[in-house]
Design an enzyme around this catalytic site. Structure first.
Site, PDB file in Angstrom:
ATOM      1  N   TYR A  14       0.908  -1.151   0.000  1.00 41.12           N
ATOM      2  CA  TYR A  14       0.000   0.000   0.000  1.00 41.12           C
ATOM      3  C   TYR A  14       0.945   1.198   0.000  1.00 41.12           C
ATOM      4  CZ  TYR A  14      -3.038  -3.422   2.461  1.00 41.12           C
ATOM      5  OH  TYR A  14      -3.734  -4.540   2.845  1.00 41.12           O
ATOM      6  N   CYS A  17       1.527   2.939   3.401  1.00 45.13           N
ATOM      7  CA  CYS A  17       1.934   2.122   4.553  1.00 45.13           C
ATOM      8  C   CYS A  17       3.384   2.442   4.919  1.00 45.13           C
ATOM      9  CB  CYS A  17       1.786   0.644   4.178  1.00 45.13           C
ATOM     10  SG  CYS A  17       2.848  -0.488   5.081  1.00 45.13           S
ATOM     11  N   PHE A  19       5.601   0.777   6.602  1.00 43.43           N
ATOM     12  CA  PHE A  19       6.519  -0.361   6.444  1.00 43.43           C
ATOM     13  C   PHE A  19       6.894  -0.551   4.966  1.00 43.43           C
ATOM     14  CE2 PHE A  19       4.130  -1.338  10.364  1.00 43.43           C
ATOM     15  CZ  PHE A  19       5.199  -1.419  11.250  1.00 43.43           C
ATOM     16  N   CYS A  20       5.924  -0.320   4.076  1.00 42.46           N
ATOM     17  CA  CYS A  20       6.201  -0.408   2.636  1.00 42.46           C
ATOM     18  C   CYS A  20       7.125   0.744   2.208  1.00 42.46           C
ATOM     19  CB  CYS A  20       4.907  -0.347   1.835  1.00 42.46           C
ATOM     20  SG  CYS A  20       3.731  -1.662   2.256  1.00 42.46           S
TER      21      CYS A  20
END
Length: 281
Positions: A14, A17, A19-20
């Protein structure tokens, strides 16, 4: 440097996001080309091939296809692969086995106990980390980004109904939504996240004004980098710099980001990170 075409990467993500965003910052800084698959956060049909149902997921092909899960495992494994030519990527990934644990809420989750370690031999370790303290510091702040900094994002970007709506407007614009789905996601999502952010605030024992926690955390990071280094990694970012930058970057364009720039000392470091990643990419 890897020969062109030697490592094929596909990132399932995403866009908003944190973490992404960490993984993208790492791949961009290291000049690694990768394909992006934006996952629909409601149906998630793009990752139906995977029993692991979170993003980011990185599919890597360095001779044989391989799935890497968890942002910090992805970063540690690929970094190890870039430095060390002794092991295949498959062998390196096997050094990060998932361990099933149960949270306080009784939910089963996978943990990766050694995910902040690079799996290097003594000679390689000396080259990357000339003194032991450098490695310890990098691991400490990578963990801090995952365990603390990332939990300050939602309570800050969904702090008020107006901010929640602005955040979901951005999420829908940047994410993979159909027209009708996007409309409902924007308004229902904003309402839901406004209330969820209040729960998160309580869970993580944040102050009434969650901005203060964000400011304190960001200034703590700036203090750790210090006045005599461009980055925590010295003249170039290390994995901690990339993790912190990746997490903070998801707030760009939102009120929380503008407030952070005005009320903390992060701006010079943040601008240096932007420049160095743009140059590398």
């Amino acid at each position: 440097q890897l020969p062109a075409g030697n490592l094929q990467l596909t990132l399932y993500q995403y866009k908003t996001c944190p973490f992404c965003s960490k993984v993208r910052a790492f791949l961009d800084y290291h000049g690694l080309p990768y394909e992006i698959v934006e996952v629909n956060p409601i149906m998630r049909k793009e990752i139906k091939f995977s029993s692991y149902r979170k993003v980011p997921i990185l599919l890597a092909n360095a001779g044989s296809p391989l799935q890497l899960n968890d942002s910090s495992v992805i970063i540690s494994a690929i970094k190890t692969y870039l430095i060390s030519k002794r092991n295949s990527l498959e062998e390196i990934v096997s050094f990060y086995p998932p361990m099933k644990t149960v949270t306080e809420q009784g939910k089963e989750v996978f943990e990766y106990g050694n995910k902040y370690w690079l799996m290097l031999d003594e000679k390689e370790t000396k080259r990357v980390y000339p003194v032991k303290e450098v490695r310890v510091e990098e691991m400490k702040w990578r963990k801090w980004a995952d365990d603390w900094l990332v939990h300050l994002i939602s309570p800050n970007v969904y702090r008020t109904p107006r901010e929640a709506l602005a955040s979901f407007d951005y999420i829908v614009r940047e994410g993979k939504f159909g027209t009708v789905e996007g409309f409902f996601a924007k308004y229902l999502g904003a309402v839901a996240m406004f209330f969820i952010s209040k729960r998160l605030k309580k869970r993580h024992h944040l102050q009434d004004n969650v901005r203060e926690d964000l400011y304190e955390a960001v200034n703590e990071w700036v203090k750790a980098v210090g006045k005599h280094r461009l980055f925590m990694g010295g003249n170039q970012p290390n994995l901690a710099d990339l993790a912190v930058y990746g997490v903070l970057r998801v707030m760009e364009g939102l009120e929380a980001f503008d407030d952070m720039m005005v009320h903390t000392k992060i701006q010079p470091w943040y601008q240096r990170m932007e420049e160095v990643i743009q140059q590398a990419a």
